[in-house]
Design a protein around this motif. Structure first.
Motif, PDB file in Angstrom:
ATOM      1  N   LEU A  14       0.831  -1.197   0.000  1.00  0.00           N
ATOM      2  CA  LEU A  14       0.000   0.000   0.000  1.00  0.00           C
ATOM      3  C   LEU A  14       0.873   1.258   0.000  1.00  0.00           C
ATOM      4  O   LEU A  14       0.540   2.250  -0.653  1.00  0.00           O
ATOM      5  N   TRP A  17       1.849   1.675  -3.537  1.00  0.00           N
ATOM      6  CA  TRP A  17       0.694   2.148  -4.302  1.00  0.00           C
ATOM      7  C   TRP A  17       0.517   3.649  -4.113  1.00  0.00           C
ATOM      8  O   TRP A  17       0.322   4.388  -5.078  1.00  0.00           O
ATOM      9  N   ILE A  64      -7.783  -0.633  -0.786  1.00  0.00           N
ATOM     10  CA  ILE A  64      -7.919   0.263  -1.937  1.00  0.00           C
ATOM     11  C   ILE A  64      -9.388   0.431  -2.332  1.00  0.00           C
ATOM     12  O   ILE A  64      -9.833   1.541  -2.633  1.00  0.00           O
ATOM     13  N   ILE A  67     -10.882   2.863   0.224  1.00  0.00           N
ATOM     14  CA  ILE A  67      -9.951   3.923   0.608  1.00  0.00           C
ATOM     15  C   ILE A  67     -10.657   5.213   1.027  1.00  0.00           C
ATOM     16  O   ILE A  67     -10.223   5.868   1.981  1.00  0.00           O
TER      17      ILE A  67
END
Length: 148
Positions: A14, A17, A64, A67
């Motif tokens: 993450l 990302w 995600i 989020i």
């Protein structure tokens, strides 16, 4: 299977990302784990077990997908003089994955998730980031009735 290792892989993914705008499909291959293992002259699969990678995949993709709700929770539990932009990227990734587990993953135990987040922050985060992470997650856990 080590859930801790899966959580570490998830927060690192993450972080990547968020910091590098890596696409989800590319992210979930965990190719960086394979490269890390190859650099250590180990078999590519030695970075993590299939179960650990699967657990990490669930956390990453779920985080995600949720989020906006996760970030709203973070924002609502920050002190008035803090904004999400002030949180370092490592702490933010740990918070996001932990909140996903606590709020969206069926059967998770908030106390265990918080304890793991604190330990991961002590190992990977800035010097006192574990205190900040503990405070935010504790507020969220108490608000939603932490599962024992």
């Amino acid at each position: 299977m080590s859930r801790r290792k899966g959580r570490i892989i998830a927060f690192q993914s993450l972080f990547s990302w968020d910091a590098n705008n890596v696409l989800l499909d590319e992210l979930l291959t965990f190719s960086w784990l394979k490269k890390e293992s190859e650099n250590q002259d180990e078999a590519p699969s030695s970075g993590a077990s299939e179960d650990e990678n699967m657990f990490a995949s669930i956390i990453v993709s779920g985080t995600i997908q949720n989020i906006d709700a996760i970030d709203a929770l973070i924002d609502s539990h920050l002190s008035s003089n803090w904004t999400r932009d002030r949180i370092n990227k490592v702490a933010l990734a740990i918070l996001r994955t932990s909140i996903y587990e606590m709020k969206f993953q069926e059967g998770s135990n908030s106390k265990i998730v918080i304890d793991e987040a604190i330990n991961i922050a002590k190992e990977y985060g800035a010097e006192d980031s574990f205190k900040f992470i503990n405070a935010v997650l504790d507020k969220i856990g108490k608000e939603s009735g932490a599962k024992a």
